[in-house]
Design a protein around this motif. Structure first.
Motif, PDB file in Angstrom:
ATOM      1  N   UNK A  87       9.457  33.087   1.178  1.00  0.00           N
ATOM      2  CA  UNK A  87       9.511  31.632   1.045  1.00  0.00           C
ATOM      3  C   UNK A  87       8.692  31.232  -0.178  1.00  0.00           C
ATOM      4  N   UNK A  88       9.235  30.316  -0.974  1.00  0.00           N
ATOM      5  CA  UNK A  88       8.564  29.857  -2.185  1.00  0.00           C
ATOM      6  C   UNK A  88       8.197  28.391  -2.002  1.00  0.00           C
ATOM      7  N   UNK A  89       6.915  28.092  -2.135  1.00  0.00           N
ATOM      8  CA  UNK A  89       6.442  26.719  -2.055  1.00  0.00           C
ATOM      9  C   UNK A  89       5.691  26.393  -3.337  1.00  0.00           C
ATOM     10  N   UNK A  90       5.310  25.145  -3.491  1.00  0.00           N
ATOM     11  CA  UNK A  90       4.464  24.733  -4.615  1.00  0.00           C
ATOM     12  C   UNK A  90       3.034  24.645  -4.101  1.00  0.00           C
ATOM     13  N   UNK A  91       2.130  25.359  -4.757  1.00  0.00           N
ATOM     14  CA  UNK A  91       0.736  25.348  -4.307  1.00  0.00           C
ATOM     15  C   UNK A  91       0.163  23.943  -4.448  1.00  0.00           C
ATOM     16  N   UNK A  92      -0.480  23.417  -3.409  1.00  0.00           N
ATOM     17  CA  UNK A  92      -0.932  22.021  -3.466  1.00  0.00           C
ATOM     18  C   UNK A  92      -2.039  21.759  -4.476  1.00  0.00           C
ATOM     19  N   UNK A  93      -2.767  22.804  -4.892  1.00  0.00           N
ATOM     20  CA  UNK A  93      -3.867  22.620  -5.849  1.00  0.00           C
ATOM     21  C   UNK A  93      -3.444  22.995  -7.256  1.00  0.00           C
ATOM     22  N   UNK A  94      -2.845  24.167  -7.424  1.00  0.00           N
ATOM     23  CA  UNK A  94      -2.513  24.656  -8.767  1.00  0.00           C
ATOM     24  C   UNK A  94      -1.169  24.152  -9.277  1.00  0.00           C
ATOM     25  N   UNK A  95      -0.263  23.794  -8.367  1.00  0.00           N
ATOM     26  CA  UNK A  95       1.076  23.402  -8.771  1.00  0.00           C
ATOM     27  C   UNK A  95       1.984  24.566  -9.108  1.00  0.00           C
ATOM     28  N   UNK A  96       1.465  25.789  -9.021  1.00  0.00           N
ATOM     29  CA  UNK A  96       2.266  26.985  -9.315  1.00  0.00           C
ATOM     30  C   UNK A  96       3.093  27.381  -8.095  1.00  0.00           C
ATOM     31  N   UNK A  97       4.151  28.148  -8.293  1.00  0.00           N
ATOM     32  CA  UNK A  97       4.866  28.680  -7.138  1.00  0.00           C
ATOM     33  C   UNK A  97       3.938  29.546  -6.288  1.00  0.00           C
ATOM     34  N   UNK A  98       4.040  29.381  -4.991  1.00  0.00           N
ATOM     35  CA  UNK A  98       3.236  30.174  -4.054  1.00  0.00           C
ATOM     36  C   UNK A  98       4.208  30.943  -3.164  1.00  0.00           C
ATOM     37  N   UNK A  99       4.089  32.262  -3.179  1.00  0.00           N
ATOM     38  CA  UNK A  99       5.048  33.133  -2.513  1.00  0.00           C
ATOM     39  C   UNK A  99       4.466  33.661  -1.212  1.00  0.00           C
ATOM     40  N   UNK A 100       5.222  33.500  -0.148  1.00  0.00           N
ATOM     41  CA  UNK A 100       4.871  34.085   1.144  1.00  0.00           C
ATOM     42  C   UNK A 100       5.964  35.050   1.543  1.00  0.00           C
TER      43      UNK A 100
END
Length: 257
Positions: A239-252
């Motif tokens: 699952x790919x989300x947008x990191x709430x702090x960095x704004x970068x893609x966050x991969x789980x």
């Protein structure tokens, strides 16, 4: 100091096998560009073609329009610094001496180190938090300490292009973040191979994805790092989300069904 890197049609063959198939990619001046892909995808082979330990069977490696394969080792080393994935541990030198080797391409044979050379070495040791290791023998270091020493040597070289193969290898989380942050802050054009896609998503301006010796995707982290691509290239669900702090893609990553 930074430069533009352009690879066109890079093909590499060995023992009857083709490891790179006509690879095209670029890095713009000052960019931090990531190479990602599964083991055996060709990342290390491609980087070795860039910094000159391998010669491609076809294609061109251009730095600001100059063909790097046409340059001699010393001329290339004035413009390109590399940090390989596996550091040899047989150097019977101190850490300070290893780092000082980065000044060699800019000096005449037997020319002594100057005060400015010593200052550059001291600065690199400090920036990599290894001043306390300066007088230690290189073979006595841990893998992470060796890696930081080799990054310091590359900084002292003051290249237009910095090429790093798994620069976070052997490092704990703190030093992974510090080294990647330092690389971005240098302003040098940097090309680095990374296994950790979350680190690549945060620290890289653009990403090239390799699979079986071919570039299968290129673009910004948001453009490239999709669940569809990870399923195709890595054969994993994510699952790919947008990191709430960095704004970068966050991969789980998700466990197999």
């Amino acid at each position: 100091m930074s430069a533009s890197l352009t690879l066109t049609g890079i093909t590499y063959e060995t023992a009857g096998r083709t490891l790179l198939h006509g690879v095209d990619l670029d890095a713009r001046p000052g960019e931090t560009v990531g190479l990602v892909g599964p083991n055996g995808s060709g990342k290390t082979t491609l980087l070795r073609c860039v910094y000159g330990t391998l010669r491609p069977a076809a294609g061109r490696v251009l730095l600001d329009g100059d063909d790097l394969t046409a340059l001699g080792p010393k001329a290339r080393a004035r413009r390109v610094a590399s940090v390989p994935q596996d550091s040899p541990g047989e150097f019977e030198l101190t850490v300070r001496e290893i780092v000082a080797m980065g000044r060699a391409p800019h000096k005449r044979f037997w020319e002594q180190d100057s005060a400015s050379d010593a200052d550059a070495v001291d600065d690199a040791l400090d920036r990599l938090s290894i001043t306390c290791l300066a007088d230690r023998a290189f073979p006595s270091l841990s893998g992470g300490e060796r890696q930081r020493a080799l990054v310091a040597r590359a900084l002292v070289q003051r290249p237009a292009l910095l090429v790093l193969d798994e620069p976070t290898n052997h490092l704990d989380i703190r030093y992974q973040l510090e080294i990647l942050g330092l690389i971005r802050a240098l302003g040098t054009t940097s090309v680095l191979a990374l296994h950790d896609l979350n680190l690549a998503a945060y620290y890289c301006d653009r990403i090239h994805v390799l699979k079986a010796g071919r570039v299968v995707a290129s673009g910004t982290p948001h453009e490239v790092l999709t669940s569809e691509l990870l399923a195709e290239v890595y054969e994993v669900a994510a699952e790919i989300a947008v990191h709430p702090v960095t704004g970068a893609p966050a991969i789980t990553y998700l466990p197999p069904a």
